[in-house]
Scaffold this motif. Structure first.
Motif, PDB file in Angstrom:
ATOM      1  N   UNK A   1       1.645   0.436  -6.636  1.00 48.95           N
ATOM      2  CA  UNK A   1       0.899  -0.357  -5.643  1.00 48.95           C
ATOM      3  C   UNK A   1       0.624  -1.753  -6.215  1.00 48.95           C
ATOM      4  N   UNK A   2       0.878  -2.770  -5.435  1.00 48.48           N
ATOM      5  CA  UNK A   2       0.653  -4.132  -5.892  1.00 48.48           C
ATOM      6  C   UNK A   2      -0.851  -4.383  -6.061  1.00 48.48           C
ATOM      7  N   UNK A   3      -1.220  -5.004  -7.200  1.00 49.14           N
ATOM      8  CA  UNK A   3      -2.630  -5.299  -7.411  1.00 49.14           C
ATOM      9  C   UNK A   3      -2.981  -6.641  -6.792  1.00 49.14           C
ATOM     10  N   UNK A  40       7.732  -7.466  -7.938  1.00 53.47           N
ATOM     11  CA  UNK A  40       6.616  -7.958  -7.125  1.00 53.47           C
ATOM     12  C   UNK A  40       5.330  -7.195  -7.416  1.00 53.47           C
ATOM     13  N   UNK A  41       5.480  -5.919  -7.734  1.00 51.52           N
ATOM     14  CA  UNK A  41       4.304  -5.127  -8.082  1.00 51.52           C
ATOM     15  C   UNK A  41       3.635  -5.724  -9.323  1.00 51.52           C
ATOM     16  N   UNK A  42       4.444  -6.113 -10.284  1.00 52.98           N
ATOM     17  CA  UNK A  42       3.913  -6.715 -11.517  1.00 52.98           C
ATOM     18  C   UNK A  42       3.327  -8.108 -11.242  1.00 52.98           C
ATOM     19  N   UNK A  43       3.999  -8.878 -10.383  1.00 58.37           N
ATOM     20  CA  UNK A  43       3.629 -10.284 -10.172  1.00 58.37           C
ATOM     21  C   UNK A  43       2.669 -10.521  -9.003  1.00 58.37           C
ATOM     22  N   UNK A  59      10.131 -13.169   3.702  1.00 58.01           N
ATOM     23  CA  UNK A  59       8.840 -13.817   3.479  1.00 58.01           C
ATOM     24  C   UNK A  59       8.278 -13.275   2.181  1.00 58.01           C
ATOM     25  N   UNK A  60       7.859 -14.184   1.296  1.00 60.09           N
ATOM     26  CA  UNK A  60       7.186 -13.770   0.063  1.00 60.09           C
ATOM     27  C   UNK A  60       5.819 -14.445   0.049  1.00 60.09           C
ATOM     28  N   UNK A  61       4.816 -13.734  -0.404  1.00 69.31           N
ATOM     29  CA  UNK A  61       3.478 -14.319  -0.482  1.00 69.31           C
ATOM     30  C   UNK A  61       2.820 -13.951  -1.795  1.00 69.31           C
ATOM     31  N   UNK A  62       2.063 -14.891  -2.340  1.00 70.51           N
ATOM     32  CA  UNK A  62       1.414 -14.678  -3.626  1.00 70.51           C
ATOM     33  C   UNK A  62       0.830 -15.992  -4.105  1.00 70.51           C
ATOM     34  N   UNK A  63       0.519 -16.073  -5.395  1.00 68.54           N
ATOM     35  CA  UNK A  63      -0.055 -17.321  -5.912  1.00 68.54           C
ATOM     36  C   UNK A  63       1.010 -18.420  -5.819  1.00 68.54           C
ATOM     37  N   UNK A  98       0.109  -4.727   2.166  1.00 71.95           N
ATOM     38  CA  UNK A  98       0.399  -3.319   1.868  1.00 71.95           C
ATOM     39  C   UNK A  98       1.775  -3.115   1.244  1.00 71.95           C
ATOM     40  N   UNK A  99       2.583  -4.164   1.189  1.00 75.07           N
ATOM     41  CA  UNK A  99       3.967  -3.969   0.751  1.00 75.07           C
ATOM     42  C   UNK A  99       4.381  -4.889  -0.401  1.00 75.07           C
TER      43      UNK A  99
END
Ligand SMILES: Cc1cc2nc3c(=O)[nH]c(=O)nc-3n(C[C@H](O)[C@H](O)[C@H](O)COP(=O)(O)O)c2cc1C
Length: 142
Positions: A1-3, A40-43, A59-63, A98-99
């Motif tokens: 699960x992605x943190x 992605x789970x790690x990042x 679509x990618x989302x994050x920092x 969630x993904x």
């Protein structure tokens, strides 16, 4: 699960389209998806990937830093080409929380959805507006 509990200050979303190499096999695609989900789970990257008619739409989302870093890797990745940005924007909260990487392939059930958002007879995401891509992804994931 992605943190995603500890959110960075600036969260961004980036959407692009690209073309898969013509000789891409199902195994190669599956390897891309697995690599994406593991990394992605790690990042703490989340998102959605569509693979249809040999096009990728993702679509990618994050920092902001992570998304820019991944963009560099994606541009250098020889498994696809002609990457074109469709949209980048800041987010208050994630839309795909969630993904690690949600995925939609073409099926009989969702064929009409691809057509609903297409401006041409064949699905060609290079011709879609950012708004249409958001609508398509959202409907495909339901
Ligand atoms: C269509 C497509 C989508 C990809 N999506 C991701 C992704 O969401 N996250 C990711 O880390 N790598 C993704 N990759 C792989 C990256 O281009 C790159 O190979 C990878 O990030 C390098 O990871 P490594 O440093 O662990 O080898 C994708 C590649 C392709 C062709």
């Amino acid at each position: 699960m992605t943190n995603t509990t500890l959110e960075p200050h600036i969260l961004v979303s980036m959407t692009y389209v690209s073309r898969a190499n013509p000789d891409m096999s199902a195994e190669e695609f599956s390897a891309i998806l697995q690599q994406a989900q593991a990394n992605n789970t790690v990042n703490a990257i989340t998102g959605m990937l569509i693979f249809n008619n040999n096009y990728f739409l993702q679509t990618i989302e994050g920092s902001r830093a992570q998304i820019n870093h991944l963009l560099d890797a994606l541009i250098a990745d020889q498994r696809h080409y002609d990457l074109q940005l469709i949209e980048t924007r800041e987010l208050r909260c994630r839309e795909w929380s969630r993904w690690a990487m949600n995925y939609a392939s073409p099926t009989k059930e969702n064929a009409a959805l691809y057509l609903k958002y297409s401006t041409t007879v064949n699905f060609n995401p290079y011709l879609l507006s950012a708004e249409s891509v958001r609508g398509l992804m959202s409907e495909l994931s339901q």
